[in-house]
Design a protein around this motif. Structure first.
Motif, mmCIF file in Angstrom:
data_model
loop_
_atom_site.group_PDB
_atom_site.id
_atom_site.type_symbol
_atom_site.label_atom_id
_atom_site.label_comp_id
_atom_site.label_asym_id
_atom_site.label_seq_id
_atom_site.Cartn_x
_atom_site.Cartn_y
_atom_site.Cartn_z
ATOM 1 N N TRP A 106 0.846 -1.193 0.000
ATOM 2 C CA TRP A 106 0.000 0.000 0.000
ATOM 3 C C TRP A 106 0.883 1.246 0.000
ATOM 4 N N PHE A 107 0.521 2.215 -0.835
ATOM 5 C CA PHE A 107 1.221 3.498 -0.812
ATOM 6 C C PHE A 107 0.278 4.594 -1.279
ATOM 7 N N SER A 108 0.636 5.818 -0.936
ATOM 8 C CA SER A 108 -0.150 6.972 -1.355
ATOM 9 C C SER A 108 0.663 7.821 -2.322
ATOM 10 N N LEU A 109 -0.044 8.686 -3.033
ATOM 11 C CA LEU A 109 0.574 9.576 -4.021
ATOM 12 C C LEU A 109 0.263 11.017 -3.623
ATOM 13 N N PRO A 110 1.031 11.567 -2.680
ATOM 14 C CA PRO A 110 0.744 12.911 -2.165
ATOM 15 C C PRO A 110 0.801 13.970 -3.262
ATOM 16 N N GLY A 111 -0.220 14.834 -3.267
ATOM 17 C CA GLY A 111 -0.223 15.953 -4.191
ATOM 18 C C GLY A 111 -0.499 15.599 -5.639
ATOM 19 N N LEU A 112 -0.986 14.400 -5.904
ATOM 20 C CA LEU A 112 -1.286 14.025 -7.293
ATOM 21 C C LEU A 112 -2.342 14.977 -7.855
ATOM 22 N N PRO A 113 -2.103 15.596 -9.014
ATOM 23 C CA PRO A 113 -3.078 16.531 -9.593
ATOM 24 C C PRO A 113 -4.455 15.886 -9.760
ATOM 25 N N LEU A 114 -5.490 16.635 -9.490
ATOM 26 C CA LEU A 114 -6.850 16.095 -9.502
ATOM 27 C C LEU A 114 -7.238 15.414 -10.815
ATOM 28 N N PRO A 115 -6.854 15.944 -11.988
ATOM 29 C CA PRO A 115 -7.242 15.259 -13.227
ATOM 30 C C PRO A 115 -6.678 13.842 -13.351
ATOM 31 N N LEU A 116 -5.658 13.522 -12.544
ATOM 32 C CA LEU A 116 -5.025 12.208 -12.630
ATOM 33 C C LEU A 116 -5.587 11.214 -11.616
ATOM 34 N N HIS A 117 -6.678 11.585 -10.935
ATOM 35 C CA HIS A 117 -7.307 10.685 -9.976
ATOM 36 C C HIS A 117 -8.262 9.703 -10.641
ATOM 37 N N ASN A 118 -8.429 9.810 -11.926
ATOM 38 C CA ASN A 118 -9.287 8.878 -12.649
ATOM 39 C C ASN A 118 -8.812 7.445 -12.393
ATOM 40 N N PHE B 18 1.665 13.760 -19.219
ATOM 41 C CA PHE B 18 0.255 13.835 -19.608
ATOM 42 C C PHE B 18 0.052 15.101 -20.427
ATOM 43 N N GLY B 19 -0.038 14.932 -21.746
ATOM 44 C CA GLY B 19 -0.131 16.100 -22.608
ATOM 45 C C GLY B 19 1.122 16.947 -22.477
ATOM 46 N N GLU B 20 0.940 18.208 -22.117
ATOM 47 C CA GLU B 20 2.076 19.102 -21.912
ATOM 48 C C GLU B 20 2.629 19.009 -20.493
ATOM 49 N N TRP B 21 1.944 18.247 -19.646
ATOM 50 C CA TRP B 21 2.407 18.093 -18.266
ATOM 51 C C TRP B 21 3.529 17.071 -18.178
ATOM 52 N N LYS B 22 4.446 17.328 -17.273
ATOM 53 C CA LYS B 22 5.467 16.356 -16.910
ATOM 54 C C LYS B 22 5.701 16.516 -15.419
ATOM 55 N N ILE B 23 5.214 15.539 -14.652
ATOM 56 C CA ILE B 23 5.173 15.657 -13.197
ATOM 57 C C ILE B 23 6.080 14.621 -12.555
ATOM 58 N N HIS B 24 6.846 15.053 -11.572
ATOM 59 C CA HIS B 24 7.666 14.146 -10.770
ATOM 60 C C HIS B 24 6.850 13.791 -9.532
ATOM 61 N N GLN B 25 6.257 12.593 -9.513
ATOM 62 C CA GLN B 25 5.333 12.204 -8.455
ATOM 63 C C GLN B 25 6.024 11.381 -7.374
ATOM 64 N N ARG B 26 5.943 11.865 -6.135
ATOM 65 C CA ARG B 26 6.533 11.155 -4.998
ATOM 66 C C ARG B 26 5.634 10.000 -4.562
ATOM 67 N N ILE B 27 6.250 8.910 -4.093
ATOM 68 C CA ILE B 27 5.531 7.753 -3.571
ATOM 69 C C ILE B 27 5.758 7.674 -2.066
ATOM 70 N N ALA B 28 4.679 7.601 -1.297
ATOM 71 C CA ALA B 28 4.778 7.463 0.160
ATOM 72 C C ALA B 28 4.340 6.047 0.531
ATOM 73 N N PHE B 29 5.313 5.171 0.768
ATOM 74 C CA PHE B 29 4.996 3.778 1.074
ATOM 75 C C PHE B 29 4.429 3.660 2.484
ATOM 76 N N GLN B 30 3.373 2.869 2.620
ATOM 77 C CA GLN B 30 2.716 2.667 3.905
ATOM 78 C C GLN B 30 2.842 1.230 4.386
ATOM 79 N N SER B 31 3.405 0.362 3.565
ATOM 80 C CA SER B 31 3.675 -1.020 3.951
ATOM 81 C C SER B 31 5.176 -1.176 4.162
ATOM 82 N N ARG B 32 5.549 -2.103 5.020
ATOM 83 C CA ARG B 32 6.968 -2.362 5.246
ATOM 84 C C ARG B 32 7.530 -3.179 4.093
ATOM 85 N N LEU B 33 8.658 -2.732 3.562
ATOM 86 C CA LEU B 33 9.263 -3.376 2.404
ATOM 87 C C LEU B 33 10.496 -4.143 2.863
ATOM 88 N N LEU B 34 10.281 -5.316 3.443
ATOM 89 C CA LEU B 34 11.370 -6.082 4.038
ATOM 90 C C LEU B 34 11.455 -7.464 3.398
#
Length: 214
Positions: free
Chosen positions: A77-89, A139-155
């Protein structure tokens, strides 16, 4: 038999499966779980809660070598903080998940657009390879560097091939049992589950905990 019957009841009464699962006792510490549909497999793998009778357990994909090593695949499980609203589809979220591994499902609040600040999804990842901290969205003219916030332990230990600890803390290197990371008990959440995918989850390791396998 009372223990396997109790776990059978736990699986079929609380996991939210569409069809009854068949639960068997492989040995004194290992259960087998047979699911009747791929949708149920997705639901089972992406469960947040992994406790039974107050104890945490491993839920791993079965393979011919399962008695000797853990599968490195995990439902993360992870979240995508600040992901632009049009990309929530949902189709975009699935594409993001598939670009990292295999998309499993989105969290209920994400599916209902209740927490748009940080959409949360579950993806099958191979823990033997370090996951990326971010990815680029074009996405079109957009180019976004999206951070990943992991919520599960990756061990996952590349030395003894077990989940629950990494190679730097592996006691097997010194001929001892591997150190197992503890983690807090979490309550099961509701997920809006999607495609037909297989996954495991990060877990405290097989040395200290009973196994539940598919």
């Amino acid at each position: 038999m009372p223990l396997v019957n109790a776990f059978d009841n736990h699986v079929n009464s609380s996991w939210g499966l569409f069809k009854p699962a068949t639960v068997g006792l492989l040995d004194h510490r290992t259960f087998t779980i047979q699911l009747q549909s791929m949708d149920d497999l997705t639901i089972a793998w992406s469960r947040v809660s992994r406790t039974f009778n107050g104890r945490s357990f491993l839920l791993l994909r079965w393979s011919p070598g399962s008695r000797l090593q853990d599968s490195p695949l995990a439902a993360v499980w992870f979240s995508l903080p600040g992901l632009p609203l049009p990309l929530h589809n949902p189709s975009f979220l699935k594409a993001f998940g598939d670009s990292l591994g295999r998309f499993l499902c989105s969290y209920e609040t994400t599916a209902k657009f209740k927490y748009p600040r940080a959409p949360r999804i579950c993806v099958e990842l191979d823990l033997s390879a370090p996951p990326p901290p971010a990815f680029v969205v074009a996405f079109g003219e957009w180019k976004i560097h999206q951070r990943i916030a992991f919520q599960s332990r990756l061990l996952y230990c590349s030395h003894c091939l077990l989940q629950g600890h990494n190679a730097t803390s592996c006691r097997n290197r010194k001929g001892k049992r591997p150190a197992v990371a503890s983690f807090p008990v979490t309550h099961s959440g509701k997920q809006a589950c999607g495609g037909v995918l297989l996954a495991g989850t990060p877990s405290p390791g097989r040395n200290n905990l009973p196994h539940k396998k598919k």
